[in-house]
Design an enzyme around this catalytic site. Sequence first.
Site, short mmCIF file in Angstrom:
data_model
loop_
_atom_site.label_atom_id
_atom_site.label_comp_id
_atom_site.label_asym_id
_atom_site.label_seq_id
_atom_site.Cartn_x
_atom_site.Cartn_y
_atom_site.Cartn_z
N GLY A 14 25.87 37.97 36.95
CA GLY A 14 24.97 36.88 36.59
C GLY A 14 24.00 36.58 37.72
N GLY A 17 20.11 29.91 39.67
CA GLY A 17 19.36 29.19 40.67
C GLY A 17 19.96 29.26 42.06
N MET A 18 21.26 29.55 42.15
CA MET A 18 21.92 29.57 43.46
C MET A 18 22.09 30.98 44.02
SD MET A 18 24.76 26.60 42.80
CE MET A 18 25.69 27.03 44.27
N VAL A 21 25.87 36.83 41.27
CA VAL A 21 27.31 37.04 41.30
C VAL A 21 27.59 38.48 40.87
CG1 VAL A 21 29.56 36.32 40.42
CG2 VAL A 21 27.74 34.62 40.74
N ASP A 129 27.90 19.47 40.72
CA ASP A 129 27.09 20.33 39.84
C ASP A 129 27.92 20.82 38.66
OD1 ASP A 129 24.76 21.57 39.02
OD2 ASP A 129 25.12 23.39 40.19
N LYS A 131 28.47 21.73 35.14
CA LYS A 131 27.60 22.13 34.04
C LYS A 131 28.26 23.32 33.34
CE LYS A 131 24.78 24.99 37.15
NZ LYS A 131 23.43 25.17 37.75
N PRO A 132 27.80 23.68 32.14
CA PRO A 132 28.47 24.76 31.40
C PRO A 132 28.56 26.07 32.16
CG PRO A 132 27.04 23.52 29.93
CD PRO A 132 26.78 23.00 31.31
N ASN A 134 29.10 26.55 35.24
CA ASN A 134 30.12 26.51 36.29
C ASN A 134 31.53 26.33 35.74
OD1 ASN A 134 28.41 26.92 38.43
ND2 ASN A 134 28.04 24.74 38.80
#
Length: 285
Positions: A14, A17-18, A21, A129, A131-132, A134
């Site tokens: 994936g 924004g960070m 992976v 953070d 969110k779906p 994570n």
Amino acid sequence: MLVADRYLLGELLGRGGMGEVWQAQDQVLGRQVAVKLLLGDDADESAASRFRLEAQTAARLNHPQVVAVYDFGAWEGRFYLVMELVRGPSLAQELTTYGTLAPDRVAGMAAQAAAGLAAAHRQGVVHRDVKPGNLMLDADGTLKIGDFGIARFVDETSTALTRVGQIVGTSTYLAPERALGRMAGPASDVYALGCVLYQLLAGQPPFWADSPTALLYLHVDAAPVPPRQHRADVPPAFEAYLLRMLAKQPEERPSAQEVADWFAGTSWREAPRPAAVPMPAPAAQ
């Protein structure tokens, strides 16, 4: 590609924004891991020390609902984080595939996610953070929370452009107190989880606007549409509790442990109990 002379990168799992992976092979221990390469080329000494602190914090969390952190460091000007490999989809992928999920499945996810958050909160760690993307499902359906502590680090050290991206990406799940510029606390995670559960049930988040600024105002001022107006099969008690998680004031929300305990039971299936009506005082003789 070999990261830090140890982690042989394989499939790209994936990109967000960070960072990226990757599925990887730990050449030293001979096990499959996930390697997150964080965006940015600012792995200077002060940034490295902040990242080390955040990663050490995340690594202290030992809970079945938290993605385990194995290693961290800097490599070729980028920070990397080595984590447990979760082999199932994220809830973001589940939403893309199915649109909505059944209330009983959402209740099970709520109990697991809240249990992981509660374990972190007991250690003084706030996710910041939720969110779906994570929240991930392992092969056996176990929910695991990723990216503990890393969101704050990225927000502090990334470029201005990346920070704007972070605001756009997270404001859908941003608690009112954070929208007002206050520090995130455990109740902020509960609010964000409430936004995720709402989206799993309704197929859309509780608030949406074309601009991040307008969306922040909705979190602060607007009341969410009750989920049962989107789908009638949501039990009334589930709806009432979810709206408590979305309370504007942090002190009015249940704790993560209370959420975990409540959804682990059967109360969410029932009609909400009516508020107690005070008995009238006896008439004076």
